[in-house]
Design a protein around this motif. Structure first.
Motif, PDB file in Angstrom:
ATOM      1  N   VAL A 123       0.803  -1.306   0.111  1.00 31.35           N
ATOM      2  CA  VAL A 123       0.059  -0.105   0.131  1.00 31.35           C
ATOM      3  C   VAL A 123       0.732   1.225  -0.130  1.00 31.35           C
ATOM      4  CG1 VAL A 123      -0.231   0.254   2.278  1.00 31.35           C
ATOM      5  CG2 VAL A 123      -2.046   1.026   1.083  1.00 31.35           C
ATOM      6  N   PHE A 124       2.110   1.163   0.624  1.00 26.64           N
ATOM      7  CA  PHE A 124       2.781   2.434   0.579  1.00 26.64           C
ATOM      8  C   PHE A 124       3.890   2.570  -0.706  1.00 26.64           C
ATOM      9  CE2 PHE A 124       2.048   1.115   4.944  1.00 26.64           C
ATOM     10  CZ  PHE A 124       1.503   2.258   5.590  1.00 26.64           C
ATOM     11  N   GLY A 125       3.611   1.679  -1.497  1.00 29.71           N
ATOM     12  CA  GLY A 125       4.403   1.582  -2.977  1.00 29.71           C
ATOM     13  C   GLY A 125       5.906   1.593  -2.894  1.00 29.71           C
ATOM     14  N   ASP A 126       6.325   1.106  -1.850  1.00 24.10           N
ATOM     15  CA  ASP A 126       7.955   0.881  -1.970  1.00 24.10           C
ATOM     16  C   ASP A 126       8.142  -0.278  -1.645  1.00 24.10           C
ATOM     17  OD1 ASP A 126       7.168   0.884   0.888  1.00 24.10           O
ATOM     18  OD2 ASP A 126       7.851   2.809   1.347  1.00 24.10           O
ATOM     19  N   THR A 127       8.767  -0.986  -0.561  1.00 21.01           N
ATOM     20  CA  THR A 127       9.089  -2.441  -0.125  1.00 21.01           C
ATOM     21  C   THR A 127       7.970  -2.780   0.701  1.00 21.01           C
ATOM     22  OG1 THR A 127      11.394  -1.728  -0.082  1.00 21.01           O
ATOM     23  CG2 THR A 127      10.666  -3.974   0.840  1.00 21.01           C
ATOM     24  N   PRO A 128       7.358  -4.304   0.192  1.00 19.93           N
ATOM     25  CA  PRO A 128       6.184  -4.511   0.996  1.00 19.93           C
ATOM     26  C   PRO A 128       6.604  -5.164   2.216  1.00 19.93           C
ATOM     27  CG  PRO A 128       6.435  -5.546  -1.553  1.00 19.93           C
ATOM     28  CD  PRO A 128       7.453  -4.615  -1.062  1.00 19.93           C
ATOM     29  N   THR A 129       5.920  -5.078   3.203  1.00 16.54           N
ATOM     30  CA  THR A 129       6.168  -5.435   4.670  1.00 16.54           C
ATOM     31  C   THR A 129       6.086  -7.024   4.619  1.00 16.54           C
ATOM     32  OG1 THR A 129       4.864  -3.540   5.413  1.00 16.54           O
ATOM     33  CG2 THR A 129       5.480  -5.598   6.928  1.00 16.54           C
ATOM     34  N   PRO A 130       7.468  -7.599   5.204  1.00 13.20           N
ATOM     35  CA  PRO A 130       7.320  -9.147   5.341  1.00 13.20           C
ATOM     36  C   PRO A 130       6.160  -9.642   5.999  1.00 13.20           C
ATOM     37  CG  PRO A 130       9.435  -8.265   5.834  1.00 13.20           C
ATOM     38  CD  PRO A 130       8.486  -7.021   5.703  1.00 13.20           C
ATOM     39  N   ALA A 131       5.706 -10.694   5.425  1.00 17.87           N
ATOM     40  CA  ALA A 131       4.218 -11.379   6.107  1.00 17.87           C
ATOM     41  C   ALA A 131       4.221 -11.460   7.445  1.00 17.87           C
ATOM     42  CB  ALA A 131       3.949 -12.530   5.275  1.00 17.87           C
TER      43      ALA A 131
END
Length: 306
Positions: A123-131
């Motif tokens: 959602v923040f358009g950079d690096t996805p948060t690890p699950a």
């Protein structure tokens, strides 16, 4: 640094929550203030960001000495506040927390609101948060501290007369319409050996509780704010800020000055603690002269969840 992403769904639209968020924060802050603790609003003014455009900048002082765990009170003055600075460029916000006498402590919260059920993994358009760092919070089913429970805010019994929504059912996030999600990326840092892990985990536990309670209230109070214009909710916000500030200052004035024989730190400090405090940038009191260690008024610190 400990980073987690919280996703909190609500049976609202993003446009509706623009009003609900302002109303909830103002009312919640007033309810939680009193007894010398709570939220004092220092600044609330319009702001323009080169990337995010026009928005609102607020600065608050959050007094919460009695809410600290016993191990933290070892190195915290009797009177202190956390400074919150928030930039609201709805539907994107940034909130930062700091404490002047703990320069290695910081919290940063980025928030984005979307009309979905929490299924956007970047959602923040950079690096996805690890699950493993993503926490889905359920305002209906997740437990909250007993002291915060109110039957009127129990969403399994809630029903809105204005919107016709509610009560929520067990799997409401799968098929409820409308639905929106509050995505919050929370970075907490307290880089002090011996305190880091425990402090960062303590902060995240409290943030989780605050997010659950606040978002439950925004939904439960929907009939109080639904239909208000932005101008009307800003007027309400101003009225509640004045009331909240008055409650905090009045309670502090009634506590009176601290006893003359009591030092700034309420517990003795060993050589090991002294070194830890210096690593944090804390200047400890000279215990050989009690009169010099007593502040004439509550300690003022430099300024700063959501």
């Amino acid at each position: 640094m400990l980073m987690k992403e919280y996703r909190i769904c609500m049976p609202l639209t993003v446009d509706e929550y623009r009003i609900g968020q302002l109303y909830m924060i103002s009312k919640h802050s007033c309810e939680q203030s009193g007894g010398g603790e709570g939220v004092e609003v220092v600044k609330n003014e319009s702001d323009i960001h080169p990337q995010h455009g026009p928005g609102q900048l607020t600065e608050k002082r959050i007094y919460l000495s009695s809410k600290l765990p016993s191990w933290a009170k070892t190195f915290v003055p009797r009177f202190f506040y956390v400074t919150e600075k928030a930039w609201n460029f709805y539907p994107y916000t940034i909130t930062e927390y700091s404490v002047s006498f703990l320069p290695k402590f910081s919290i940063r919260i980025e928030t984005r609101f979307e009309n979905n059920n929490g299924n956007n993994d970047n959602v923040f358009g950079d690096t996805p948060t690890p699950a493993e760092n993503v926490n889905l919070l359920d305002i209906l089913n997740d437990p909250i501290p007993e002291k915060h429970y109110k039957e009127s805010e129990d969403l399994s019994h809630w029903q809105s007369s204005k919107t016709g929504r509610g009560p929520l059912e067990k799997d409401w996030r799968e098929d409820h319409r409308p639905i929106m999600c509050s995505y919050k990326r929370v970075q907490c840092s307290f880089e002090v050996y011996g305190f880091q892990t425990r402090t960062e985990e303590f902060i995240h536990r409290n943030i989780r509780d605050i997010l659950l309670v606040g978002h439950r209230q925004a939904v439960a109070w929907v009939d109080e704010w639904h239909g208000l214009t932005l101008e009307e909710v800003r007027e309400y916000e101003q009225t509640m800020q004045e009331k909240t500030n008055s409650k905090v200052k009045s309670s502090q004035n009634n506590t009176g000055p601290p006893a003359a024989s009591r030092p700034v730190f309420s517990r003795s400090i060993s050589v090991t603690d002294e070194r830890s405090l210096k690593k944090m940038g804390v200047t400890t009191a000279d215990m050989s002269d009690p009169s010099d260690s007593v502040p004439q008024s509550p300690i003022r610190l430099n300024s700063t969840p959501e």
